[in-house]
Motif scaffolding. Structure first.
Motif, PDB file in Angstrom:
ATOM      1  N   ALA A   1      -5.398  10.949  -5.152  1.00  0.00           N
ATOM      2  CA  ALA A   1      -4.453   9.851  -5.356  1.00  0.00           C
ATOM      3  C   ALA A   1      -4.435   8.946  -4.134  1.00  0.00           C
TER       4      ALA A   1
ATOM      5  N   ALA B   1       0.411  12.070  -9.247  1.00  0.00           N
ATOM      6  CA  ALA B   1      -0.533  13.171  -9.037  1.00  0.00           C
ATOM      7  C   ALA B   1       0.208  14.499  -9.062  1.00  0.00           C
TER       8      ALA B   1
ATOM      9  N   SER C   1      -7.614   6.948  -4.126  1.00  0.00           N
ATOM     10  CA  SER C   1      -7.481   5.959  -5.192  1.00  0.00           C
ATOM     11  C   SER C   1      -6.621   4.786  -4.744  1.00  0.00           C
ATOM     12  N   THR C   2      -5.541   5.099  -4.091  1.00  0.00           N
ATOM     13  CA  THR C   2      -4.648   4.049  -3.607  1.00  0.00           C
ATOM     14  C   THR C   2      -5.380   3.139  -2.630  1.00  0.00           C
TER      15      THR C   2
ATOM     16  N   LEU D   1       1.133   4.056  -2.824  1.00  0.00           N
ATOM     17  CA  LEU D   1       0.809   5.436  -2.468  1.00  0.00           C
ATOM     18  C   LEU D   1       1.898   6.395  -2.947  1.00  0.00           C
TER      19      LEU D   1
ATOM     20  N   ASN E   1       1.551   6.688  -6.751  1.00  0.00           N
ATOM     21  CA  ASN E   1       0.355   7.442  -7.144  1.00  0.00           C
ATOM     22  C   ASN E   1       0.482   8.918  -6.797  1.00  0.00           C
TER      23      ASN E   1
ATOM     24  N   CYS F   1      -3.761   6.255   4.173  1.00  0.00           N
ATOM     25  CA  CYS F   1      -3.194   6.863   2.974  1.00  0.00           C
ATOM     26  C   CYS F   1      -3.203   8.377   3.090  1.00  0.00           C
TER      27      CYS F   1
ATOM     28  N   VAL G   1       0.832  -1.196   0.000  1.00  0.00           N
ATOM     29  CA  VAL G   1       0.000   0.000   0.000  1.00  0.00           C
ATOM     30  C   VAL G   1       0.867   1.247   0.000  1.00  0.00           C
TER      31      VAL G   1
ATOM     32  N   ARG H   1     -11.215   5.221 -12.570  1.00  0.00           N
ATOM     33  CA  ARG H   1     -10.517   6.137 -11.681  1.00  0.00           C
ATOM     34  C   ARG H   1     -11.245   6.291 -10.370  1.00  0.00           C
TER      35      ARG H   1
ATOM     36  N   ARG I   1     -12.017  -1.913   7.285  1.00  0.00           N
ATOM     37  CA  ARG I   1     -10.671  -1.994   6.722  1.00  0.00           C
ATOM     38  C   ARG I   1     -10.480  -0.921   5.650  1.00  0.00           C
TER      39      ARG I   1
ATOM     40  N   ASP J   1      -7.727   0.905  -4.548  1.00  0.00           N
ATOM     41  CA  ASP J   1      -7.013  -0.200  -5.186  1.00  0.00           C
ATOM     42  C   ASP J   1      -6.636  -1.274  -4.172  1.00  0.00           C
ATOM     43  N   ALA J   2      -6.227  -0.809  -3.002  1.00  0.00           N
ATOM     44  CA  ALA J   2      -5.666  -1.749  -2.038  1.00  0.00           C
ATOM     45  C   ALA J   2      -6.741  -2.570  -1.324  1.00  0.00           C
TER      46      ALA J   2
ATOM     47  N   LEU K   1      -7.788   2.090   5.527  1.00  0.00           N
ATOM     48  CA  LEU K   1      -6.880   2.345   4.407  1.00  0.00           C
ATOM     49  C   LEU K   1      -6.956   3.803   3.962  1.00  0.00           C
TER      50      LEU K   1
END
Lengths: 212, 212
Positions: B174, A174, B177-178, A167, A170, B199, A163, B139, B191, B181-182, B195
DNA sequence: TAAGAACTTGTACTCCGTTCAGTTTTAGGT
DNA sequence: ACCTAAAACTGAACGGAGTACAAGTTCTTA
């Protein structure tokens, strides 16, 4: 595996590879460039949606079918990278600083590639604002290269926390994207480098401790 | 301007607005939901490319033309937000903390909206991995809301430095988004919140001072 | 209940992207 | 120099996305 060798062929322009390339590949590359430059010219004149794939193929002296054997879509003809450019990107990736912490290595990489990126930006930004249909494919012009970047990252930090690594990547993208958006192609390239550098520095330092 | 009022209509499900809505709008919303749920069902069963707009329209008991009067494209039927959801997003934007610094306000906003986002993610992630053609429109799922976010940001910091403000927004996106994805939809929603929170905190604190 | 606005529908059209069978061009061994 | 196999090109035909439009239907409101 072909080796880079200078070339003085009649196709002119750039193209550093060639002697070891054989007539076959040489022609293919020439065709690729003919189609692409024809496409960019027509689209630059009339706008993206006003030019059909048939127009491009006809003007490039090639069949519609052949066009699609070179480019996966009409949008690809605007965003795909010239093989020469791809080599440069790959080079930069391979010669990348390994002595620096990840974020600094990425920053270094970005600043190395920024001039190359800046070359493509004026045209692409112009097309983007006049043709809303393109927004999707764009995402900077570096987006097409993201898979390779991701793989490089995996090679560099195989054991790192997934992760967190994602990050970092990404966020860097960005930051670069922000610089791309902010840069006016009428400004000198130095300004673009400055923007990229600023954005990466700010993001690297943390956005929480900010004005307002 | 319509006001939110409870409703016990036969269309069932959610839908809080209605009494002040008139038969016309009520039918329109019902049709929207019928088309959309039919589409999601079919696409969920057969995959995105294996279902044509005609299939969807036919199954929803509507003409192809009508489909396109509700959704701008085939992809839109997957990603467009239900009017109810849009209201929730708007609400969250308007009730947003103004006492916090920008980054913290954005973090708060993200955590407020994350549960709502999480509802859409399982389906969308499933569709994304089985249908590569969708990658572009996706996205996150919040991308469709970015324009409104941007406008909100403009209202909040009218005098702020443009580049820096854009950077803050892009970086926050971003980070989210991360997290998207995760997150594995099999994991609990908590969870996901974790995240998102992580992030945003990491990005807020700065990525330069990181492991490796 | 009649006029008019909003919504729906079928038709016809353009263009993108794919498939395929048949032809031309190139590579490489003899 | 010639022959063969592989690679590239081509035209034709097809299916689906998206748009335009004229004609029909349903709701609103006065």
């Amino acid at each position: 595996m072909p080796v880079a060798i200078k070339d003085g062929s009649a196709t002119g322009q750039h193209c550093a590879i060639s002697a070891v390339m054989g007539l076959r590949e040489r022609k293919k590359l020439a065709a690729w460039r003919t189609i692409r430059s024809t496409a960019l010219r027509l689209i630059g004149e009339r706008g993206f949606e006003a030019v059909s794939v048939e127009d491009i193929a006809a003007e490039a002296g090639v069949s519609r079918t052949t066009f699609f054997s070179y480019f996966a879509s009409k949008e690809a003809v605007v965003f795909d990278l010239d093989p020469d450019e791809v080599r440069q990107w790959r080079n930069a990736l391979e010669n990348c600083r390994t002595d620096l912490p990840l974020w600094d290595a990425l920053t270094d990489l970005a600043l190395t590639l920024a001039p190359l990126l800046a070359e493509r930006l004026p045209l692409q930004k112009r097309l983007l604002e006049q043709s809303p249909g393109l927004c999707r494919s764009a995402r900077g012009a570096c987006d097409g290269f993201e898979p390779e970047l991701r793989e490089w990252l995996g090679r560099r930090c195989p054991d790192a926390d997934d992760v967190r690594t994602a990050l970092v990547l990404n966020t860097a993208m960005a930051a670069i994207s922000t610089a791309v958006d902010a840069w006016d192609p009428d400004q000198p390239v130095e300004r673009f480098l400055e923007l990229v550098s600023d954005c990466l520095r700010w993001a690297g330092a943390g956005l929480a401790a900010a004005p307002s």
